[in-house]
Design a protein around this motif. Structure first.
Motif, PDB file in Angstrom:
ATOM      1  N   SER A  66       0.837  -1.206   0.000  1.00 28.55           N
ATOM      2  CA  SER A  66       0.000   0.000   0.000  1.00 28.55           C
ATOM      3  C   SER A  66       0.871   1.255   0.000  1.00 28.55           C
ATOM      4  O   SER A  66       0.574   2.221  -0.702  1.00 28.55           O
ATOM      5  CB  SER A  66      -0.911   0.022   1.233  1.00 28.55           C
ATOM      6  OG  SER A  66      -1.800  -1.050   1.208  1.00 28.55           O
ATOM      7  N   ALA A  67       1.930   1.242   0.794  1.00 33.62           N
ATOM      8  CA  ALA A  67       2.804   2.408   0.900  1.00 33.62           C
ATOM      9  C   ALA A  67       3.504   2.722  -0.416  1.00 33.62           C
ATOM     10  O   ALA A  67       3.810   3.879  -0.705  1.00 33.62           O
ATOM     11  CB  ALA A  67       3.827   2.193   2.013  1.00 33.62           C
ATOM     12  N   ILE A  73       7.027  10.084   0.485  1.00 34.44           N
ATOM     13  CA  ILE A  73       7.552   9.198   1.519  1.00 34.44           C
ATOM     14  C   ILE A  73       6.860   9.434   2.859  1.00 34.44           C
ATOM     15  O   ILE A  73       6.686   8.514   3.660  1.00 34.44           O
ATOM     16  CB  ILE A  73       9.090   9.305   1.615  1.00 34.44           C
ATOM     17  CG1 ILE A  73       9.662   8.101   2.358  1.00 34.44           C
ATOM     18  CG2 ILE A  73       9.509  10.607   2.245  1.00 34.44           C
ATOM     19  CD1 ILE A  73      11.145   7.920   2.159  1.00 34.44           C
ATOM     20  N   LYS A  74       6.432  10.668   3.128  1.00 35.09           N
ATOM     21  CA  LYS A  74       5.729  10.946   4.382  1.00 35.09           C
ATOM     22  C   LYS A  74       4.381  10.228   4.412  1.00 35.09           C
ATOM     23  O   LYS A  74       4.023   9.598   5.405  1.00 35.09           O
ATOM     24  CB  LYS A  74       5.535  12.450   4.565  1.00 35.09           C
ATOM     25  CG  LYS A  74       5.120  12.816   5.981  1.00 35.09           C
ATOM     26  CD  LYS A  74       4.777  14.274   6.160  1.00 35.09           C
ATOM     27  CE  LYS A  74       5.933  15.195   5.964  1.00 35.09           C
ATOM     28  NZ  LYS A  74       5.624  16.581   6.319  1.00 35.09           N
ATOM     29  N   GLU A  75       3.649  10.292   3.315  1.00 33.56           N
ATOM     30  CA  GLU A  75       2.365   9.585   3.230  1.00 33.56           C
ATOM     31  C   GLU A  75       2.586   8.071   3.343  1.00 33.56           C
ATOM     32  O   GLU A  75       1.813   7.367   3.994  1.00 33.56           O
ATOM     33  CB  GLU A  75       1.658   9.913   1.920  1.00 33.56           C
ATOM     34  CG  GLU A  75       0.302   9.229   1.772  1.00 33.56           C
ATOM     35  CD  GLU A  75      -0.355   9.548   0.441  1.00 33.56           C
ATOM     36  OE1 GLU A  75      -0.556   8.598  -0.340  1.00 33.56           O
ATOM     37  OE2 GLU A  75      -0.657  10.723   0.198  1.00 33.56           O
ATOM     38  N   TYR A  80       2.215   2.920   6.495  1.00 32.65           N
ATOM     39  CA  TYR A  80       2.895   1.801   7.147  1.00 32.65           C
ATOM     40  C   TYR A  80       2.627   1.811   8.650  1.00 32.65           C
ATOM     41  O   TYR A  80       2.248   0.800   9.234  1.00 32.65           O
ATOM     42  CB  TYR A  80       4.400   1.848   6.859  1.00 32.65           C
ATOM     43  CG  TYR A  80       5.100   0.597   7.326  1.00 32.65           C
ATOM     44  CD1 TYR A  80       5.136  -0.532   6.527  1.00 32.65           C
ATOM     45  CD2 TYR A  80       5.686   0.535   8.580  1.00 32.65           C
ATOM     46  CE1 TYR A  80       5.745  -1.699   6.955  1.00 32.65           C
ATOM     47  CE2 TYR A  80       6.303  -0.631   9.020  1.00 32.65           C
ATOM     48  CZ  TYR A  80       6.324  -1.736   8.201  1.00 32.65           C
ATOM     49  OH  TYR A  80       6.929  -2.887   8.641  1.00 32.65           O
ATOM     50  N   LEU A  81       2.813   2.970   9.293  1.00 39.78           N
ATOM     51  CA  LEU A  81       2.605   3.062  10.735  1.00 39.78           C
ATOM     52  C   LEU A  81       1.151   2.805  11.123  1.00 39.78           C
ATOM     53  O   LEU A  81       0.869   2.209  12.162  1.00 39.78           O
ATOM     54  CB  LEU A  81       3.061   4.422  11.260  1.00 39.78           C
ATOM     55  CG  LEU A  81       4.565   4.694  11.236  1.00 39.78           C
ATOM     56  CD1 LEU A  81       4.849   6.117  11.697  1.00 39.78           C
ATOM     57  CD2 LEU A  81       5.320   3.686  12.088  1.00 39.78           C
ATOM     58  N   ILE A 166       7.596  13.384  12.523  1.00 35.29           N
ATOM     59  CA  ILE A 166       8.864  13.364  13.263  1.00 35.29           C
ATOM     60  C   ILE A 166       9.880  12.495  12.533  1.00 35.29           C
ATOM     61  O   ILE A 166      11.044  12.888  12.368  1.00 35.29           O
ATOM     62  CB  ILE A 166       8.636  12.866  14.705  1.00 35.29           C
ATOM     63  CG1 ILE A 166       7.825  13.897  15.498  1.00 35.29           C
ATOM     64  CG2 ILE A 166       9.969  12.581  15.401  1.00 35.29           C
ATOM     65  CD1 ILE A 166       7.267  13.378  16.811  1.00 35.29           C
ATOM     66  N   MET A 167       9.452  11.306  12.092  1.00 31.09           N
ATOM     67  CA  MET A 167      10.363  10.423  11.351  1.00 31.09           C
ATOM     68  C   MET A 167      10.834  11.103  10.072  1.00 31.09           C
ATOM     69  O   MET A 167      12.009  11.027   9.715  1.00 31.09           O
ATOM     70  CB  MET A 167       9.693   9.095  11.036  1.00 31.09           C
ATOM     71  CG  MET A 167       9.522   8.200  12.231  1.00 31.09           C
ATOM     72  SD  MET A 167       8.621   6.683  11.852  1.00 31.09           S
ATOM     73  CE  MET A 167       9.813   5.808  10.841  1.00 31.09           C
ATOM     74  N   TYR A 168       9.911  11.767   9.386  1.00 35.57           N
ATOM     75  CA  TYR A 168      10.264  12.433   8.138  1.00 35.57           C
ATOM     76  C   TYR A 168      11.290  13.539   8.399  1.00 35.57           C
ATOM     77  O   TYR A 168      12.315  13.613   7.729  1.00 35.57           O
ATOM     78  CB  TYR A 168       9.020  13.004   7.469  1.00 35.57           C
ATOM     79  CG  TYR A 168       9.350  13.726   6.191  1.00 35.57           C
ATOM     80  CD1 TYR A 168       9.648  13.024   5.032  1.00 35.57           C
ATOM     81  CD2 TYR A 168       9.402  15.110   6.156  1.00 35.57           C
ATOM     82  CE1 TYR A 168       9.981  13.677   3.857  1.00 35.57           C
ATOM     83  CE2 TYR A 168       9.729  15.775   4.976  1.00 35.57           C
ATOM     84  CZ  TYR A 168      10.020  15.052   3.840  1.00 35.57           C
ATOM     85  OH  TYR A 168      10.361  15.705   2.691  1.00 35.57           O
TER      86      TYR A 168
END
Length: 196
Positions: A66-67, A73-75, A80-81, A166-168
Motif C-alpha cells: 500500500s505504501a 515518503i511521508k504519506e 505503514y505506521l 517526526i520520522m520524516y
C-alpha cells in the motif's frame, strides 16, 4: 474466496488474542471461534504457525504494498505506521510469544522492502554505490524495526501522523525524495496530455 476465508480465520485468531496468550491458542479453539471445520483450517494453513506467518505478512508486507502507491515518503510512512497501529494487539502478542526473534526478522524484512522501494525510485539509485545503498537500507530497516517494536509496547504520546512527521523531519527528509516529485510531475504531465 480463499483469501476471504483466510482473512476470516486471521480476524478470529486476532479476537482470541484478546483473552489468550498466543502460545495457548489451539486449532480446536480457532475452528470453534470461526465456525469452520478443522478440514477448512488445514486446507488454508498447515498449522497455527503458518497462520501467524501469513497474518504478519498481511499486516506488514501488505502495508508495504500500500505504501508503494503513496504520493510521497511521508504519506507512505503514515500508511505503514497506521497498519502497525491497527494490528497492534496481534503483533504485540506475537512478540510476547516464542516467536519474538521470528517477528523481528519479518518486520525488519518488510521495512527493508519498503526502504529499498524508495531508494529504487530515487535518482541516486543509478548514480550511487550499491554497497553503500545496501548499507543505508539495512541500517534504516534495523533502526525503524527497533522503533516499531518499542511502539508496540509503549503507547506513544504522538498520533501516527505526528510520528510520521517526526520520522520524516529527523530521518527521511535527509534521504532523497526527489523520485516522488518526478513521479508526481510525470503523472501531472500524463493527465495534461490525456486531457489534450
Amino acid at each position: 474466496m480463499a483469501k476471504e476465508t483466510k482473512m476470516h480465520i486471521l480476524r478470529q485468531f486476532s479476537k482470541l488474542l484478546n483473552d489468550n496468550e498466543l502460545d495457548k491458542i489451539t486449532v480446536t479453539m480457532l475452528v470453534e471461534k470461526c465456525n469452520i471445520s478443522r478440514q477448512t483450517f488445514y486446507y488454508h494453513f498447515s498449522d497455527i504457525q503458518a497462520l501467524i506467518n501469513w497474518g504478519v505478512q498481511q499486516y506488514t508486507h501488505g502495508r508495504v504494498e500500500s505504501a508503494k502507491h503513496a504520493k510521497n515518503i511521508k504519506e507512505a510512512t503514515v500508511i505503514y505506521l497506521q497498519g502497525i497501529e491497527n494490528n497492534r494487539l496481534f503483533l504485540q502478542k506475537c512478540f510476547e510469544s516464542s516467536l519474538c526473534a521470528h517477528m523481528t526478522i519479518l518486520i525488519r524484512n518488510s521495512i527493508m522492502e519498503y526502504s529499498a522501494e524508495f531508494y529504487r525510485r530515487s535518482p541516486l539509485a543509478n548514480a550511487g554505490d550499491s554497497d553503500i545503498a545496501d548499507f543505508i537500507i539495512e541500517f534504516t530497516a534495523n533502526g525503524v524495526t527497533g522503533f516499531i517494536v518499542s511502539l508496540l509496547f509503549f503507547k506513544s504520546k504522538y498520533t501516527v501522523e505526528e510520528l510520521a512527521d517526526i520520522m520524516y523531519e529527523s530521518i527521511l527528509k535527509k534521504l532523497p525524495d526527489k523520485a516522488y516529485m518526478q513521479l508526481e510531475g510525470a503523472a501531472d504531465g500524463a493527465e495534461r496530455g490525456a486531457a489534450q
